[in-house]
Scaffold this motif. Structure first.
Motif: not given
Length: 259
Positions: A50-54
């Motif tokens: 979620i962090l990287s894709s966000g």
């Protein structure tokens, strides 16, 4: 005025489109990875993904917004009306004022103690990764300033050039948005920052000094994040905000647009 609303709707549409499409792709990818690894659904490291894709979605949104607004000439990163030999003085006074406003912000609100776990986690990550965080925040702020100041506020001022009315209303709206999407205590400092940046844009007709203001804000905020200040620090903040604002405006005064 119609163009200003169009710019807002266009930016909102692009942002929502990237978020919805990107979110669907991310969900599909997570499920595909789980299936490929023959693991149960949802077992993929969601926090990291979620962090990287966000971050990727945010950067992608900024890139698309910049391309659209710059290519269609809805806004620009022009240097504005202030002569080259005066710009360093304007920037210096603005930096002083923004350091004071950021100090007020940090005295009124500490996101590391927020009741929302997502907010605490986000700011804790930013404090642990200050360089990456500042770069991301500058990119986001530059894109937002391009749209809000270089597009929306510019069109409103051209439609009705009454900065003594338009900019306070603009600042009040921005302050309310800050309070609604973050914390009610941030309405006042958010309003102060938006009004300062609004007058800076009105006098210079450039989003570059506005981007400088926002960049200084994030650098100082991350440095002061989590620090507890005594009340008398408000006096220090006032000693920076008042002269910084007055002298920045005074330096730009001879070059402001004529009604």
């Amino acid at each position: 005025m119609k163009k200003a609303l169009m710019y807002l709707l266009l930016a909102l549409g692009i942002t929502l489109g990237v978020v919805f499409v990107g979110g669907a792709v991310i969900s599909f990818s997570a499920g595909f990875i789980d299936g490929f690894n023959e693991s149960s659904p949802g077992s993929t490291d969601s926090k990291t993904m979620i962090l990287s894709s966000g971050l990727i979605l945010v950067l992608l949104t900024c890139v698309i917004l910049n391309i659209v607004f710059l290519r269609l000439h809805y806004a620009s990163y022009a240097v504005g009306l202030v002569p080259k030999e005066k710009r360093w003085r304007v920037v210096a006074w603005l930096v002083l004022a923004m350091v004071g406003l950021t100090l007020v912000y940090c005295m009124m609100y500490n996101p590391l103690t927020d009741s929302d776990e997502a907010v605490r986690t986000s700011y804790a990550w930013m404090k642990e990764h200050p360089v990456i965080s500042v770069i991301l925040c500058v990119i986001i702020e530059a894109t937002a300033d391009l749209i809000l100041f270089g597009g929306v506020l510019r069109e409103i001022l051209e439609w009705k050039h009454r900065p003594e009315i338009v900019i306070p209303v603009f600042g009040a709206v921005m302050g309310l948005i800050s309070g609604l999407f973050s914390h009610p205590l941030l309405i006042i400092p958010g309003m102060m920052v938006a009004q300062l940046e609004g007058y800076v844009y009105e006098y210079s007709r450039s989003v570059i000094p506005v981007i400088v203001c926002d960049s200084v804000f994030w650098v100082v905020m991350l440095c002061l994040l989590g620090v507890t200040f005594p009340w008398w620090c408000l006096l220090i903040a006032a000693a920076m905000i008042i002269p910084g604002t007055l002298f920045a405006i005074k330096t730009m005064e001879p070059y402001k647009p004529i009604d």
